[in-house]
Each structure stands twice: as structure tokens, then as C-alpha cells.
Scaffold this active site. Sequence first.
Site, short mmCIF file in Angstrom:
data_model
loop_
_atom_site.label_atom_id
_atom_site.label_comp_id
_atom_site.label_asym_id
_atom_site.label_seq_id
_atom_site.Cartn_x
_atom_site.Cartn_y
_atom_site.Cartn_z
N CYS A 32 -53.39 -14.43 -24.00
CA CYS A 32 -54.10 -13.39 -24.76
C CYS A 32 -53.51 -12.01 -24.48
CB CYS A 32 -55.60 -13.42 -24.47
SG CYS A 32 -56.41 -14.90 -25.14
N ALA A 33 -52.19 -11.99 -24.31
CA ALA A 33 -51.45 -10.74 -24.15
C ALA A 33 -50.11 -10.93 -24.85
CB ALA A 33 -51.25 -10.41 -22.67
#
Length: 459
Positions: free
Chosen positions: A376-377
Site C-alpha cells: 500500500c505504498a
Amino acid sequence: MSVSTAAIEPSVCAPLPVLGQDVTVPLVTGGEVTYAALDYAASAPALRRVWDDVAAYAPYYGSVHRGAGYLSQLSTDLFENSRRTVAEFLGCRADDQVVFTRSTTDSLNLLAAALPADCQVFVYETEHHASLLPWRDAQVTYLDAPRTPGQAVEALDRALADRDPYGPALVCVTGASNVTGELWPVRELAAAAHAHGARIVLDAAQLAPHHPVDIAELDVDWVAFSGHKLYAPFGSGVLAGRADWLQAAEPYLAGGGASRKVARRADGGVEVDWHTTAARHEAGSPNVIGVYSIASACKTLNEAGFDALVAREQELVSRVRAGLAEVPEVQVLSLFGDDAPRVGVISFVVRGWNSSHFAAALSAEYGIGVRDGLFCAHPLVRTLLGSDPQGPGECGAPEAEPGELSLNAIRVSFGAGTPDEHIERFLRAVTELVREGAQWKYRTEDGRCVPDRGTAAQV
């Protein structure tokens, strides 16, 4: 050269007791092994003390703030005492507010909803999506990934100096990267923000479980973190800091608890007098058990001696980095370089391996739980991997077959509850998988790499 586990001395500081320490899992190669939970950056196991405290309170559970009964009053006291405990844990200033939320993501979305009109937001592309994406109604400037802490401060200073028009501004930055574990220069960034009349919010989701966080010392305006990363389950989070923007904003959720008085108007409408305390943004029946679990975790970490826990974790970080460095096929991802201080979060890729395949083999053949993907980056991981930072991606594994190269990485993360044996097993497993290969065949199923149960053990 192979990793010699015999050369690894045990840590002088014992790990804290956590749930799941004795859980065993089956191996595809036969037998069972104690599970090695090395995915703390996603959700840390609950501290045993937290679980015991919650179990002791559970029979006395009651609705807070509005009940006259004994259990309701007891629960209200526990809820508000938990708020004070968290404020002390974070070193809050006298006029700061502690608002309880569902998570870091919820906390930052709450702050985004409270931004004053025409507020400009400055955020690095290196952020977790929880702090990269909530600012949809603001003018956002995305800063490129810096390669040194100094570059991070310089880039922010230039961006704030060049902003037009000059008005309210907010800087959002992580305290420790959820991908590389590297510590960011928070105090220096706060100074740069304040020098230009901007405020700063610290995403401490990965910092608070691994390192003391002091709002006053860091001179940040807000701190956000999640309980489930701080060894506390039950889905609660915290937004702590300055009260003025929060008091001036419309309630994050409209409903009971956020309102002090509601009355009908002569024109048939409704007149509402909203709270100006933290309750303004805590509408509905709060997650009392989740809040209490955060307070219990804060107390446990402090009573155990946070400095000693930090020192032990740094030993583990050094072991993992040294062990991975002995395997030439392993590339550890980093923004700031090998000498950068970091917490127990390390991401890497293995030359010749699909990262999802490697993570699946660690689980199925060694009982080791790690994370693979883009964490999630997405912009950060793609930048570190040298791929297109604008390219699509998912938090989970890509649609790639085992053996095919993939544009994702493997993340190992650990903390206060990690036994030495888990680190030793992980390093041994990495070495054996790279040198000898997997013992089982794997296939992609619903986007995940899984053992092929219909094949023989030897490939």
C-alpha cells in the site's frame, strides 16, 4: 557463504509475551512447526498483558457517557482514563486533544475533513496510501522521493517557500517507512514547516510501536497511529494534537455523542449545538475495548522499558541486515542508504525469484509469515525497484506465475514480541531457498502464489 546460526548470540533483553507464540502450523513438506510471525508492519500480535487486561474488563463492559448504571460509569471512567494514558504516552501538550478513531487511515481522513478552506497539503510520494490519499478536497503537492534526510528537508523548504497563494498549509510525513523501516527527520521537517507558517501531521503507524513518540519534543501538530500495529487488537486508532482545526470543523460523523443539544427550530428544522471536545468527532457508541487495549499497550511498553525494547530491536535489525548481506542474490530496498537509522521493517527482492513465490515458500516450507506486494505504498516501491512509478499495481501479489519476475517485493517485520529463533529461522530459510531452491511446486490462485497440493514434494 552460508548464515551461521550458531554465531548468533541471544539478545540480553527478552521479548515481550504476545499471543500466538505457541501456535503451530503445518508444512507442505510434512510435520508442523511453531509459527514465526514476521509481519508486524501489517498487524502486530497482541501483547499478552493487553489480552489479559481486556479479559478482566470484559464482564464489566457498558455503554459510555450516557448511562447511570455502575457498569456504564465504570466504562466511562476507563474510556476517559485511556485517553489520558494515550496523551501521556505521546507526550501531548496541555491543550492537545486525543480523538479515538478506527485506525491511522481513519485518523488522517478525519484530519483531511477538518482542513480549513483553501488549505494546501504537501506530501511525499513515499507515503503509505493512508497518508498519501485522504487529501482529495485540498490542493495537494506531491514531493518526489528524497534520497537523503537532508534532501527531504530541502525539498519541503523549497515547496513551502514557493507556494502561491500563501495561506493555510499542512505537511504530512511518516515517522518510519512501512517499506524500508527508515526513520525520517521529523523534527527538522517540523521546523521547516513551521518556519513557513505550515502545520505538520506525523503518520506514526510504524514509528509508535518501535520507538517513543513525543509530540512536544518533535514539535509536530498532530500524530496518528493504529492500535493493531501497537500490539492492541479490536480496530481502534488515535489522532492527537492541536484542537483548533478540529473544533472549527464540522463533526467527522453526525450523530449521538458528538452533539451537546439538539432542538427543533420554529421553521421545522433542527438546531444542533456540537461538542468542542474530542467527542465532537467520536459520534456513536465508541469502541471501548479497542480504546482500552491501546491504553494497555501503551502502559505495557512503558513499564517494560521502551529504551530496552528499542535496543533489542536494533540488535535484531542488525542481525537481519547482516544475514541478508551474506546472500548476494538479495537486494535490500532503501531510500537513505545502509547507514540510515531504521526500525524492524525491511523489504527486499531476490534475484531470479518472483517475490510472491519466495514469500509463499517461506510460509509453506518454513512456517514463516512475511508480506509480499507493494505494501500500500505503490509509488515508493516502484521507485525503489526502478519500475514505472505511474504504473498500476495492487497491494497483493500480481498475476504472475512462480518463476516469473514480478514488480513487487518481500517485507519482513518484527518487534517487541519477536523471539530470536524466528530471526534465525528466517535467515536460514532465505539462504536455503536461494541456494537450493524450493522443495515444492507452486501455482497462482486468485492472485496469490500457493503450494500445488497435487504435486510431489520434489520439483
